[in-house]
Design an enzyme around this catalytic site. Sequence first.
Site, PDB file in Angstrom:
ATOM      1  N   LYS A 184      34.089  62.903  22.512  1.00  0.00           N
ATOM      2  CA  LYS A 184      34.420  63.552  23.943  1.00  0.00           C
ATOM      3  C   LYS A 184      34.868  64.862  23.704  1.00  0.00           C
ATOM      4  O   LYS A 184      34.496  65.829  24.650  1.00  0.00           O
ATOM      5  CB  LYS A 184      35.463  62.471  24.597  1.00  0.00           C
ATOM      6  CG  LYS A 184      35.664  62.808  25.902  1.00  0.00           C
ATOM      7  CD  LYS A 184      36.590  61.762  26.630  1.00  0.00           C
ATOM      8  CE  LYS A 184      37.279  62.204  27.896  1.00  0.00           C
ATOM      9  NZ  LYS A 184      38.112  61.509  28.608  1.00  0.00           N
TER      10      LYS A 184
ATOM     11  N   GLU B  20      38.079  64.287  11.966  1.00  0.00           N
ATOM     12  CA  GLU B  20      37.529  63.369  10.973  1.00  0.00           C
ATOM     13  C   GLU B  20      35.939  63.379  11.396  1.00  0.00           C
ATOM     14  O   GLU B  20      35.154  63.630  10.578  1.00  0.00           O
ATOM     15  CB  GLU B  20      37.888  61.827  11.279  1.00  0.00           C
ATOM     16  CG  GLU B  20      39.411  61.839  10.828  1.00  0.00           C
ATOM     17  CD  GLU B  20      40.414  62.102  12.045  1.00  0.00           C
ATOM     18  OE1 GLU B  20      40.134  62.945  12.716  1.00  0.00           O
ATOM     19  OE2 GLU B  20      41.219  61.410  11.951  1.00  0.00           O
TER      20      GLU B  20
ATOM     21  N   GLY C 129      38.045  57.697  26.424  1.00  0.00           N
ATOM     22  CA  GLY C 129      37.224  57.347  25.187  1.00  0.00           C
ATOM     23  C   GLY C 129      37.240  56.032  25.001  1.00  0.00           C
ATOM     24  O   GLY C 129      36.055  55.443  24.638  1.00  0.00           O
ATOM     25  N   ARG C 130      38.344  55.236  25.096  1.00  0.00           N
ATOM     26  CA  ARG C 130      38.428  53.697  24.948  1.00  0.00           C
ATOM     27  C   ARG C 130      37.344  52.921  25.954  1.00  0.00           C
ATOM     28  O   ARG C 130      37.164  51.538  25.546  1.00  0.00           O
ATOM     29  CB  ARG C 130      39.496  53.202  24.345  1.00  0.00           C
ATOM     30  CG  ARG C 130      40.549  53.246  25.496  1.00  0.00           C
ATOM     31  CD  ARG C 130      41.925  53.134  25.012  1.00  0.00           C
ATOM     32  NE  ARG C 130      42.971  53.550  25.785  1.00  0.00           N
ATOM     33  CZ  ARG C 130      43.517  54.795  26.071  1.00  0.00           C
ATOM     34  NH1 ARG C 130      43.032  55.622  25.109  1.00  0.00           N
ATOM     35  NH2 ARG C 130      44.386  55.095  26.716  1.00  0.00           N
TER      36      ARG C 130
ATOM     37  N   GLU D 172      46.070  51.249  22.373  1.00  0.00           N
ATOM     38  CA  GLU D 172      46.282  52.494  22.654  1.00  0.00           C
ATOM     39  C   GLU D 172      46.516  53.015  24.318  1.00  0.00           C
ATOM     40  O   GLU D 172      46.930  53.831  24.758  1.00  0.00           O
ATOM     41  CB  GLU D 172      44.836  53.412  22.470  1.00  0.00           C
ATOM     42  CG  GLU D 172      45.142  54.731  22.472  1.00  0.00           C
ATOM     43  CD  GLU D 172      43.659  55.504  21.569  1.00  0.00           C
ATOM     44  OE1 GLU D 172      43.927  56.213  20.527  1.00  0.00           O
ATOM     45  OE2 GLU D 172      42.644  55.454  22.301  1.00  0.00           O
TER      46      GLU D 172
ATOM     47  N   HIS E 237      41.875  29.526   7.481  1.00  0.00           N
ATOM     48  CA  HIS E 237      42.037  29.240   5.984  1.00  0.00           C
ATOM     49  C   HIS E 237      42.876  30.577   5.409  1.00  0.00           C
ATOM     50  O   HIS E 237      43.129  30.777   4.171  1.00  0.00           O
ATOM     51  CB  HIS E 237      40.709  29.078   5.319  1.00  0.00           C
ATOM     52  CG  HIS E 237      40.093  27.999   5.703  1.00  0.00           C
ATOM     53  ND1 HIS E 237      40.357  26.781   5.092  1.00  0.00           N
ATOM     54  CD2 HIS E 237      39.088  27.691   6.576  1.00  0.00           C
ATOM     55  CE1 HIS E 237      39.582  25.771   5.688  1.00  0.00           C
ATOM     56  NE2 HIS E 237      38.820  26.475   6.627  1.00  0.00           N
TER      57      HIS E 237
ATOM     58  N   LYS F 275      48.506  63.806  14.186  1.00  0.00           N
ATOM     59  CA  LYS F 275      47.464  64.782  14.180  1.00  0.00           C
ATOM     60  C   LYS F 275      47.952  65.937  13.818  1.00  0.00           C
ATOM     61  O   LYS F 275      47.278  66.761  12.924  1.00  0.00           O
ATOM     62  CB  LYS F 275      46.538  64.582  15.469  1.00  0.00           C
ATOM     63  CG  LYS F 275      45.327  63.642  15.697  1.00  0.00           C
ATOM     64  CD  LYS F 275      44.805  64.026  17.145  1.00  0.00           C
ATOM     65  CE  LYS F 275      44.071  62.723  17.483  1.00  0.00           C
ATOM     66  NZ  LYS F 275      43.283  62.834  18.714  1.00  0.00           N
TER      67      LYS F 275
HETATM   68  O1  F6P Z   1      43.024  59.899  18.124  1.00  0.00           O
HETATM   69  C1  F6P Z   1      42.764  58.960  19.251  1.00  0.00           C
HETATM   70  C2  F6P Z   1      41.669  59.438  20.064  1.00  0.00           C
HETATM   71  O2  F6P Z   1      41.855  60.300  20.905  1.00  0.00           O
HETATM   72  C3  F6P Z   1      40.942  58.236  20.888  1.00  0.00           C
HETATM   73  O3  F6P Z   1      41.580  58.033  21.955  1.00  0.00           O
HETATM   74  C4  F6P Z   1      39.580  58.514  20.982  1.00  0.00           C
HETATM   75  O4  F6P Z   1      38.823  57.233  21.394  1.00  0.00           O
HETATM   76  C5  F6P Z   1      39.438  59.025  19.479  1.00  0.00           C
HETATM   77  O5  F6P Z   1      40.421  59.636  19.325  1.00  0.00           O
HETATM   78  C6  F6P Z   1      38.080  60.041  19.158  1.00  0.00           C
HETATM   79  O6  F6P Z   1      38.192  61.028  20.146  1.00  0.00           O
HETATM   80  P1  F6P Z   1      37.045  62.116  20.414  1.00  0.00           P
HETATM   81  O7  F6P Z   1      35.775  61.090  21.024  1.00  0.00           O
HETATM   82  O8  F6P Z   1      37.420  63.079  21.421  1.00  0.00           O
HETATM   83  O9  F6P Z   1      36.375  62.530  19.218  1.00  0.00           O
END
Ligand code: F6P
Length: 548
Positions: free
Chosen positions: A206, A212, A267-268, A353, A384, A512
């Site tokens: 987003k 990452e 995002g979620r 979150e 189990h 972060k």
């Molecule tokens: O670090 C958490 C977060 O901001 C989430 O809320 C989000 O879903 C994820 O990182 C990925 O963010 P992006 O889609 O901006 O890469």
Amino acid sequence: MTPRTSLASWKKLVAHAKDMKQQHMSELFDNDRARFDEFSIKLSPFMLDYSKNLISKETIKNLVALAKECDVEGWREKMFNGERINYTEDRAVLHTALRDRSNKPIYIDGKLISDHVQNALMQMKDFTEQVRSGLWKGYSGKRITDVVNIGVGGSNLGPQMVTEALKQYSDNNINVHYVSNVDGTQIANVLRPLNPERVLFIISSKTFTTTETMTNAKTAMNWLVASSFDQSAIAQHFVAVSSNKKNATEFGIAPANIFDMWDWVGGRFSLWSAIGLPIALNLGFERFIELLEGAHEIDNHFCSAPLEKNAPVILALLSVWNCTFLGARSQAILPYDQSLHMLSAYLQQAEMESNGKSVTMKGDKITYPTVPSIWGELGINGQHAFYQYLHQSNNIIPADFIGSVESVTPVQGHHETLMANFFAQTQALMQGVNEEQVKADLKAKGRTPDYINKVAPHKVHQGNRPTNSILMKRISPRSLGSLIALYEQKIFVQGIILQICSFDQWGVELGKGLAIKIQAELESKSVNAAHDSSTAGLISFYHECKYG
Ligand code: F6P
């Protein structure tokens, strides 16, 4: 805003919780043959049985009164009307518009957004059909066979969970792989068997700033160019889903290959947008629409059913009841359906979150327990592993059991064993078995009095442990859409009752920011003297081992 603890319904619930803690669910069942009818809701994709909670008719009456006093209905209207209920980020919350199948116009601040949604869906449809039909070709003229989705959190968990859940619906025309971890092992393992001429990458972010994801995307681009020897190949192999077109373009994605996202989709909650592209590529666009339709059906139920028979409202109220009033601190998600093996990971982000916060919408300290930590595992595997704890530890862990009447992959003799365990476990958690019963059983088995006295206390199960049962008719794109929307709307209601801003995530920022600074130290083999001794010690040890 009146603090929740001052509401009349809140005070009533505090007193009522004291009474209910004296009760045992098995007695409540014995005293009321109609308990299941009273405390279950049948909807077309699933049935929700919440009778195995420590509740009475009065509990539900008091909880519904709380929902009314917190104006859940008013907030619901605000959300669906596009008001800026994401208070700290000053944004509307309209992921429901992405799955609204009614053709009604939807606005934010008087601006029509439903047209954008339709256009984006058409772009997805067109692209999906081109790739799936083989019209979209890689740099050497070969059709695409594999899609690698690079994204993390909300840009990964939703699509991957759905892809896994609906595997049986895929025609395997396009294989979908997911890379979320910046640990290079994952991308190396995913790319190793693939032919770059046939791979399409989706960079899902987003913000298009997530370190990452950017790191993985760079590695993927290098991998492709190392094979094509030509930068221009990128246009045939890379698309992006982002609300940050500038960053995506600067990164090297062709503007025509960028799928839009909007700031009013968290995002979620974004799998209904083009973030769901890998789902559509894997299953076909029609199946993706069915997923949206299933979610829309629950949105309609959420907006129209009375609160006391409204499935997401009830789930939210029960979470508040079990955690805030009865003191539970964690909740297990236990699917009895292999296809839902990623559901607990998905719901961890969705609920934790969203509502794992300790100040109110207006920034005041919250003085009551809020949402539980969410964890889970496939039910049978859990039985189990950790069910011992669920049955006999001193901590009460409410659990959601989710299973299907009909298996999508019927194998003779398996499904009844699976579902018998589902039903038996919820019964055992509710009923338990007392010392008297244990002793009588051991005696009937011919055990000696010494043995009985020694072992009996260990075999006691206190029971009285709350569970919800969600019985799906069958996992399908439509019913899965409904299940996800059920939880999304539960989380929304939970947030309103607990006075939390559910749609921001400031708690992820601090770590972060520190990671960026520490990465510079790792790369320059230095240690910032201002670190605490633990962090400095860890970094120094890392340097020593790596460089001697
Ligand atoms: O670090 C958490 C977060 O901001 C989430 O809320 C989000 O879903 C994820 O990182 C990925 O963010 P992006 O889609 O901006 O890469």
